[in-house]
Enzyme design. Sequence first.
Site, short mmCIF file in Angstrom:
data_model
loop_
_atom_site.label_atom_id
_atom_site.label_comp_id
_atom_site.label_asym_id
_atom_site.label_seq_id
_atom_site.Cartn_x
_atom_site.Cartn_y
_atom_site.Cartn_z
N ASP A 9 17.10 1.96 5.22
CA ASP A 9 15.68 1.12 4.57
C ASP A 9 14.51 1.14 5.54
OD1 ASP A 9 14.09 -0.57 2.82
OD2 ASP A 9 15.19 -2.12 3.57
N ASP A 111 11.49 3.94 -0.10
CA ASP A 111 11.69 3.71 1.23
C ASP A 111 13.20 3.62 1.65
OD1 ASP A 111 11.98 1.16 0.60
OD2 ASP A 111 11.10 0.44 2.48
N GLU A 112 14.17 3.80 0.56
CA GLU A 112 15.75 3.43 0.98
C GLU A 112 16.32 4.52 0.24
OE1 GLU A 112 17.44 -0.05 -0.89
OE2 GLU A 112 15.36 0.03 -2.10
P1 TTP Z 1 11.04 -3.26 0.65
O1 TTP Z 1 11.83 -2.30 1.10
O2 TTP Z 1 11.57 -4.26 -0.39
O3 TTP Z 1 10.15 -3.78 1.76
P2 TTP Z 1 9.31 -3.33 2.95
O4 TTP Z 1 9.87 -2.08 3.18
O5 TTP Z 1 7.84 -3.55 3.00
O6 TTP Z 1 9.87 -4.42 3.86
P3 TTP Z 1 11.43 -4.65 4.62
O7 TTP Z 1 11.32 -4.37 6.19
O8 TTP Z 1 11.82 -6.07 4.44
O9 TTP Z 1 12.28 -3.71 4.24
O10 TTP Z 1 9.78 -2.31 -0.18
C1 TTP Z 1 9.62 -1.12 0.18
C2 TTP Z 1 8.15 -0.86 -0.33
O11 TTP Z 1 7.86 -0.84 -1.79
C3 TTP Z 1 7.17 -1.83 0.11
O12 TTP Z 1 6.69 -1.38 1.59
C4 TTP Z 1 5.98 -1.98 -0.60
C5 TTP Z 1 6.56 -1.55 -2.06
N1 TTP Z 1 6.72 -2.99 -2.92
C6 TTP Z 1 5.73 -3.42 -3.71
O13 TTP Z 1 4.83 -2.47 -3.77
N2 TTP Z 1 5.81 -4.56 -4.19
C7 TTP Z 1 7.13 -5.40 -4.14
O14 TTP Z 1 7.13 -6.42 -4.63
C8 TTP Z 1 8.02 -4.93 -3.07
C9 TTP Z 1 9.30 -5.69 -2.81
C10 TTP Z 1 7.77 -3.85 -2.55
CA CA Z 2 12.18 -1.28 3.21
#
Ligand code: TTP
Ligand code: CA
Length: 364
Positions: A9, A111-112
């Site tokens: 992730d 992103d995962e």
């Molecule tokens: P996430 O993997 O939930 O968050 P992240 O990568 O920003 O942070 P973390 O380090 O906690 O993993 O989400 C991936 C991407 O998806 C994030 O960068 C932006 C997008 N996203 C949104 O647009 N709206 C949202 O509510 C969420 C949770 C994510």
């Molecule tokens: Ca993430």
Amino acid sequence: MSRIILHVDMDYFYAAIEEREDLSLKGKAVVVCMYSNRGEEGGAVSTCNYTARDAGIHSAMPCRLAKAVKPDAVFLPVRKQLYSEVSERIMEIIRSYADNDGELFEKLGIDEVFLEVTATSGGDLDKAQQIAQSIKDDVKELEDLTCSVGIGPNKIIAKMASSRQKPDGITVIREDEVDGFLRKMPVAKLWGIGKVTEEKLAGMGIDIVEDLAGRDVQELISVFGKTRGTWLKMAASGIDDDPVKEKTSSDQIGRMASLTHDTRKSDLVLSLLDELLDDVFSKVTARSVSFRSITITVIYSNFKTVTKSHTLNHPIAEKAVLREVSYKIMGELLDSSTVNIRRIGVRVGNLHENKGQKTLAEFF
Ligand code: TTP
Ligand code: CA
């Protein structure tokens, strides 16, 4: 042998890309906003970096509120196209580590991703951890971004492990640690349990995972139905047989393979490409489909990964066309770099079922 699954992730993905694109953002709180048609005042936070999180900002918070919380944060609009392009490159890097020539790979979001490394690691968790570190090193070196990796015996555990040490961590949950890992967790934290299920479970007096695991499966089935009830019992017990399988695989047919040694000699590369083309085309014929896009992937000895695609103006199922386009792309890739090649892949996509009409191939 039990499986070894990795969940990768990316850390604060959109905001991390923005930080990397503009070095002046270093050290500042960075908030990426999805603005609505009401302009800058109407949007919600898409994501933000950890400096902004420390100030209390989080995804889905109104941008107006985020500005009130931290007026000196930098607010930027989402650039989805850019993030998608970065995502595609990262996915190809990670795919090169997945078992079965990159087939045991499942993208879960922008992103995962899950990948299985049971074969590559020989079932050894230390080796799996080294693979995770190599993935992190490649992504850092090639895209200047960090990610967190969870390693476990199935997808549920791997997914939950990756968020244990964030950002930039690796968390391994061995099979004999699964029970301890899950036991005291609130059920809402179990991947796959949403608000509705959480509330229903609370109504049954079930708050933590061990409560759920201890319930009789018949009782769960009577409330949630057979499939969901059984799933809840199994998941809470740390059991998950769901295979790592690409969701889009029905729209793509591909193969990857390593050269016997790193090289950029075109006869060696093209002879492996021929093998892959034979294999891909036999699957195309077996499934009775035509394809519109052809993608070649090259992973260099320094792990740099390049993909190049060509889209035909109509679906086709001819091997000669597949070969010609693939050779052309591979020729361009060979010309554009002096680095040796480690692995190559070919993929056809945008598949259409051959309804009724015979393909040229069937006449030969
Ligand atoms: P996430 O993997 O939930 O968050 P992240 O990568 O920003 O942070 P973390 O380090 O906690 O993993 O989400 C991936 C991407 O998806 C994030 O960068 C932006 C997008 N996203 C949104 O647009 N709206 C949202 O509510 C969420 C949770 C994510
Ligand atoms: Ca993430």
